[in-house]
Design a protein around this motif. Structure first.
Motif, PDB file in Angstrom:
ATOM      1  N   TYR A 190      -4.585   6.635  -0.933  1.00 58.24           N
ATOM      2  CA  TYR A 190      -3.703   5.436  -0.774  1.00 58.24           C
ATOM      3  C   TYR A 190      -4.154   4.751  -2.095  1.00 58.24           C
ATOM      4  O   TYR A 190      -5.148   4.878  -2.595  1.00 58.24           O
TER       5      TYR A 190
ATOM      6  N   THR B 174       0.863  -1.201  -0.081  1.00 59.37           N
ATOM      7  CA  THR B 174       0.042   0.073   0.065  1.00 59.37           C
ATOM      8  C   THR B 174       0.961   1.264   0.022  1.00 59.37           C
ATOM      9  O   THR B 174       1.846   1.295   1.020  1.00 59.37           O
TER      10      THR B 174
ATOM     11  N   SER C 183       1.290   5.274   0.160  1.00 64.02           N
ATOM     12  CA  SER C 183       0.237   6.624   0.824  1.00 64.02           C
ATOM     13  C   SER C 183       0.873   7.760   0.221  1.00 64.02           C
ATOM     14  O   SER C 183       2.177   8.030  -0.107  1.00 64.02           O
TER      15      SER C 183
END
Length: 119
Positions: A80, A19, A21
Motif C-alpha cells: 500500500y 491509498t 494498492s
C-alpha cells in the motif's frame, strides 16, 4: 513471472488522502522488495518509496516524506501507498514495481494508476 496490479487512484482535493494498492500474483511476495514510482508526462520516472521484503524498513523520497507511508500485507500479497496532505503536484501516474532481494533494478512493473489532485 510477477504480475502487479495497482488500484486506488482517482480524483481528490488538495489536502485530501488516497491509498493506492498493489496486488501481486507472486507466491514469493514475502521475498520481494516493493517500490512505488511516479511519472508525469514528458518527465523522468521518479522514485516515491520502497519497502523491504521483511516489511521492517521503508524508504521515501524527500518530496513525499512526512506525507506518504508504505506498508504491506503478506497475507494479501499487497503493498500500500498511503498518501496524505496531497498537493496538485502529486498529480501523476503512480506505478508499483517489484524486485527480488539483492537485485539492483526493478524488472516487474504494474500498469500504473492515475492520481489527480485538484486545487
Amino acid at each position: 513471472q510477477v504480475q502487479l496490479v495497482e488500484s486506488g487512484g482517482g480524483l481528490v482535493q488538495a489536502g485530501g488522502s488516497l491509498t493506492l494498492s498493489c496486488t501481486t500474483s507472486a507466491s514469493t511476495f514475502s521475498y520481494l522488495v516493493m517500490g512505488w514510482f511516479r511519472q508525469a508526462p514528458g518527465k523522468e520516472r521518479e522514485f516515491v518509496g520502497a519497502i523491504t521484503a521483511s516489511g521492517y524498513n521503508t524508504a521515501l523520497a524527500d518530496s513525499v516524506k512526512g506525507r506518504f507511508t508504505i506498508s504491506k500485507d503478506d497475507a494479501k500479497s499487497t503493498v500500500y501507498l498511503q498518501m496524505y496532505s496531497l498537493k496538485p503536484e502529486d498529480t501523476v501516474v503512480y506505478y508499483c514495481a517489484a524486485k527480488r532481494r539483492g537485485a539492483a533494478d526493478y524488472p516487474y512493473w504494474g500498469q500504473g494508476t492515475q492520481v489527480t489532485v485538484s486545487s
